[in-house]
Design a protein around this motif. Structure first.
Motif, short mmCIF file in Angstrom:
data_model
loop_
_atom_site.label_atom_id
_atom_site.label_comp_id
_atom_site.label_asym_id
_atom_site.label_seq_id
_atom_site.Cartn_x
_atom_site.Cartn_y
_atom_site.Cartn_z
N PRO A 178 3.05 0.00 -10.31
CA PRO A 178 3.75 -0.25 -11.80
C PRO A 178 5.41 -0.45 -11.23
O PRO A 178 5.82 0.14 -10.36
N GLU A 179 6.16 -1.09 -12.26
CA GLU A 179 7.55 -1.02 -12.13
C GLU A 179 8.17 0.27 -11.88
O GLU A 179 7.92 1.20 -12.68
N GLY A 180 9.04 0.39 -11.12
CA GLY A 180 9.78 1.74 -10.78
C GLY A 180 9.05 2.41 -9.59
O GLY A 180 9.76 3.23 -8.89
N GLU A 181 7.95 2.14 -9.06
CA GLU A 181 7.31 2.76 -8.03
C GLU A 181 7.88 1.82 -6.85
O GLU A 181 7.72 0.66 -6.72
N GLN A 182 7.95 2.49 -5.61
CA GLN A 182 8.23 1.69 -4.43
C GLN A 182 7.17 0.93 -3.98
O GLN A 182 6.04 1.32 -3.70
N VAL A 183 7.45 -0.38 -3.50
CA VAL A 183 6.48 -1.19 -2.89
C VAL A 183 6.71 -1.23 -1.34
O VAL A 183 7.89 -1.74 -1.11
N PRO A 184 5.72 -0.93 -0.42
CA PRO A 184 6.08 -1.11 1.07
C PRO A 184 6.22 -2.59 1.41
O PRO A 184 5.64 -3.45 0.79
N ALA A 185 7.28 -2.93 2.39
CA ALA A 185 7.08 -4.28 2.98
C ALA A 185 5.92 -4.54 3.65
O ALA A 185 5.17 -3.85 4.30
N PRO A 186 5.34 -5.65 3.26
CA PRO A 186 4.08 -6.07 4.03
C PRO A 186 4.34 -6.09 5.49
O PRO A 186 5.45 -6.61 5.94
N PRO A 187 3.40 -5.89 6.25
CA PRO A 187 3.41 -6.06 7.69
C PRO A 187 3.54 -7.44 8.20
O PRO A 187 4.10 -7.84 9.16
#
Length: 231
Positions: A178-187
Motif C-alpha cells: 500500500p501507499e507509504g510502504e517501501q517497494v523493493p526494486a525488481p531484480p
C-alpha cells in the motif's frame, strides 16, 4: 501548333495538407559553429539540454533508443533519459524487454533526441551496459509509488491476454504494497548506461544547409575530435 495556355490561380491545385511531400518548414537562420562548441560532447549536451528544458519543450528528456538483436534486426522506441554526466547517458528498463534482450546480445545502441521546436537533434552512438544495483535501487526509491508497482506488474514486451489481466496484477501489488510502504526494486529491472563513441549536434538551417557537428572519441582515450558533416 502549340499554343500558350494561361494558368489562373483558380486552376492551381490546392496542396493536400495530408501529403507528406507537400509539407515544408523553413528552419532557423542562426547556426552552430565549431568555435561555439564545449570541450566535450557531454558539456555541449548539457548546454542544449538546458535550453530545451527552459524553452518549455514537452519532455526534453524523451529520446528514441535504437537497438539491434544478434541478427542485426533493428527496433526503436521512445525512452526517458534519467541521468547524464561525463560517464554516459542513463535510462531504466525491464531487462527482459525487447531492448533489454537486444542489448544483452548486441551492446551497440543509438540515442536520438528530437527537439523539433528548436530545429535541433542530438544523435548519440555508443555501447550500453547495466549500471550497479545500488544505483538502480537509489533511483527506484525516487519513483512515484504507482510507477514502482508498474515495474513489477508489467512483464514488458511479452504478450498479455487483456488490459484487465494487467490491471489485476497491478491491483494485487497495490494490496501487497500500500501507499507509504517501501517497494523493493525488481531484480529484472534497472538502469542502462550508454557510453558515447560519437555525439552529433544537428542544427536546422535555411535552405536545408544544416549544421552537423560530430564529436568522435579519439582511440581508447578520453579525448574528442570534431568533424563537420555535410547536411
Amino acid at each position: 501548333m502549340l499554343q500558350d495556355v494561361a494558368v489562373h490561380p483558380a486552376d492551381t491545385p490546392t496542396p493536400d495538407p495530408l501529403d507528406p511531400s507537400a509539407m515544408r518548414a523553413q528552419y532557423r537562420a542562426e547556426g552552430l559553429t565549431e568555435a561555439e562548441l564545449a570541450p566535450s560532447p557531454y558539456d555541449q549536451f548539457a548546454r542544449w539540454f538546458k535550453e530545451a528544458a527552459t524553452s518549455g519543450l514537452h519532455e526534453p528528456n524523451a529520446m528514441v533508443v535504437s537497438t539491434a538483436d544478434a541478427a542485426g534486426r533493428p527496433s526503436s522506441r521512445t525512452v526517458l533519459l534519467k541521468r547524464f554526466d561525463e560517464h554516459g547517458f542513463v535510462f531504466f528498463t525491464n531487462y527482459g524487454s525487447r531492448k533489454g534482450r537486444d542489448l544483452a546480445q548486441n551492446p551497440y545502441v543509438s540515442l536520438l533526441f528530437p527537439w523539433h521546436p528548436l530545429a535541433r537533434q542530438v544523435i548519440v552512438t555508443g555501447t550500453a551496459a547495466r549500471i550497479g544495483r545500488d544505483e538502480t535501487a537509489a533511483y527506484f526509491r525516487t519513483r512515484p509509488h504507482g510507477s514502482q508497482l508498474g515495474a513489477w506488474a508489467s512483464d514488458q514486451s511479452t504478450p498479455v491476454a487483456s488490459r484487465a489481466e494487467l490491471e489485476r496484477a497491478y491491483d494485487d501489488l497495490a494490496a501487497r504494497y500500500p501507499e507509504g510502504e517501501q517497494v523493493p526494486a525488481p531484480p529484472h529491472w534497472g538502469g542502462v548506461r550508454v557510453v558515447a563513441q560519437t555525439v552529433e549536434f544537428w542544427q536546422g538551417r535555411e535552405n536545408r544547409l544544416h549544421d552537423r557537428l560530430r564529436y568522435e572519441r579519439e582511440g581508447a582515450g578520453e579525448g574528442w575530435s570534431v568533424v563537420r558533416l555535410a547536411p
